[in-house]
Design an enzyme around this catalytic site. Structure first.
Site, mmCIF file in Angstrom:
data_model
loop_
_atom_site.group_PDB
_atom_site.id
_atom_site.type_symbol
_atom_site.label_atom_id
_atom_site.label_comp_id
_atom_site.label_asym_id
_atom_site.label_seq_id
_atom_site.Cartn_x
_atom_site.Cartn_y
_atom_site.Cartn_z
ATOM 1 C CB VAL A 1 43.068 27.209 46.177
ATOM 2 C CG1 VAL A 1 42.876 25.863 46.210
ATOM 3 C CG2 VAL A 1 43.783 27.452 45.545
ATOM 4 C CD GLN B 1 44.919 33.222 39.094
ATOM 5 O OE1 GLN B 1 44.288 32.598 39.481
ATOM 6 N NE2 GLN B 1 45.610 34.128 39.264
ATOM 7 C CB CYS C 1 49.793 28.620 40.269
ATOM 8 S SG CYS C 1 49.709 27.732 42.067
ATOM 9 C CG ASN D 1 50.120 40.192 44.465
ATOM 10 O OD1 ASN D 1 50.509 38.327 44.128
ATOM 11 N ND2 ASN D 1 49.350 39.376 46.261
ATOM 12 C CG ASP E 1 55.119 39.173 52.438
ATOM 13 O OD1 ASP E 1 54.186 38.115 52.073
ATOM 14 O OD2 ASP E 1 56.371 38.808 52.648
#
Length: 316
Positions: free
Chosen positions: A33, A86, A115, A215, A217
């Protein structure tokens, strides 16, 4: 293997699915974002990022509003490929309508099923979709049926269930409906800073025939290599690690001054708003500035002030 060679050559492959069949681990910039917009995508592509996502776009707003389309989606014909748009969506036809709009300008779409933010969940978007596999299938099926280009990819980005069998079931149903690949953030919707469950990503990878992207860290190229070895994932998606060091995938341990200069040039060329321009630099310079320098740099309030600071302190 993910190459640790320090280089700034953009990837020569220009098709998203070709990347996953190249024999190399695909290096991916996550949808973020406010941050993974055209200017930043342009920067990371200079530093060995193979595939970029746009920030999440609410499909219903995108379809309904010309203003939303103009503000949310910007690309160019020069080098912003391969590109995945996306969408947050909960209705199959609305997603199709959005996909048709971006199809001429992008290589594929991704459905956000991961999300965990409350507003997204409340609206029926994001991670709540991992509990609605039939709806995910319906959305994928509609896009597959209405977009004729077989090279246009449809992917999903998910979080995991506490009961991993449910996640595997979701992924297998999505695969059966025609999903091109699946990105797995190795946390549940309730988890925020807990350790990532890379073992879960490995189990999902072993249960699927389509590519799986890991996906969560991943902050350095070494992290990316380790996660690839732990999970067997076909791709590695990075968010905050690339914000802190956009040259990460090219093997740099911290943001090189050349990358900062590249960002200044790209951002000015694209007319990037000051707040975004400045925030990216704050992230990039986190590891290379002292606490005292941060106090000064982080409160600068104009592009000219930032440019003067960089010139005086770093000869940029």
């Amino acid at each position: 293997m993910i190459s640790d060679t320090v280089e700034t050559k953009p990837c020569q492959l220009k098709d998203a699915m070709d990347l996953f069949h190249s024999g190399q681990v695909v290096k991916i910039c996550a949808p973020m974002v406010r941050y993974s917009k055209l200017a930043f995508r342009t920067l990371v592509r200079k530093y060995s990022c193979d595939l970029c996502y746009t920030p999440m776009i609410v499909a219903a707003d995108f379809v309904r509003s010309t203003k939303a389309r103009d503000s949310e989606f910007t690309t160019n014909k020069v080098g912003d490929h391969p590109l995945i748009v996306q969408f947050a969506a909960k209705e199959a036809q609305v997603l199709c309508d959005a996909a048709r709009i971006v199809c001429p300008f992008a290589d594929g779409i991704d459905i956000n099923c991961g999300c965990p933010q409350r507003w997204a969940m409340a609206e029926g978007y994001g991670a709540c979709l991992i509990n609605k596999p039939e709806l995910v299938q319906d959305m994928v099926r509609h896009v597959r049926n209405q977009i004729n280009d077989p090279r246009f990819s449809i992917s999903i980005k998910i979080r995991i269930h506490e009961d991993l069998k449910r996640t595997v079931d979701l992924c297998q149903k999505a695969e059966a409906t025609g999903v091109s690949w699946i990105t797995v953030h190795g946390r549940s919707a309730e988890e925020r800073h807990q350790p990532v469950h890379y073992d879960a990503i490995k189990i999902i990878k072993q249960s699927m025939s389509i590519p799986i992207v890991a996906n969560g860290d991943i902050k350095t190229l070494k992290d990316a290599e380790n996660v690839h070895h732990l999970t067997g994932a076909d791709g590695i998606m990075v968010a905050r690690g690339l914000l802190a060091n956009p040259a990460m995938f090219a093997g740099y341990e911290e943001t090189p001054l050349k990358c900062i200069q590249d960002w200044v040039n790209i951002a000015l060329e694209h007319g990037t708003p000051f707040t975004c321009f400045h925030h990216h630099l704050i992230y990039m310079m986190e590891q290379i500035t002292s606490k005292q320098e941060k106090k000064v740099f982080n409160v600068l309030s104009s592009t000219s002030a930032v440019l003067d600071y960089l010139k005086d302190h770093y000869c940029v």
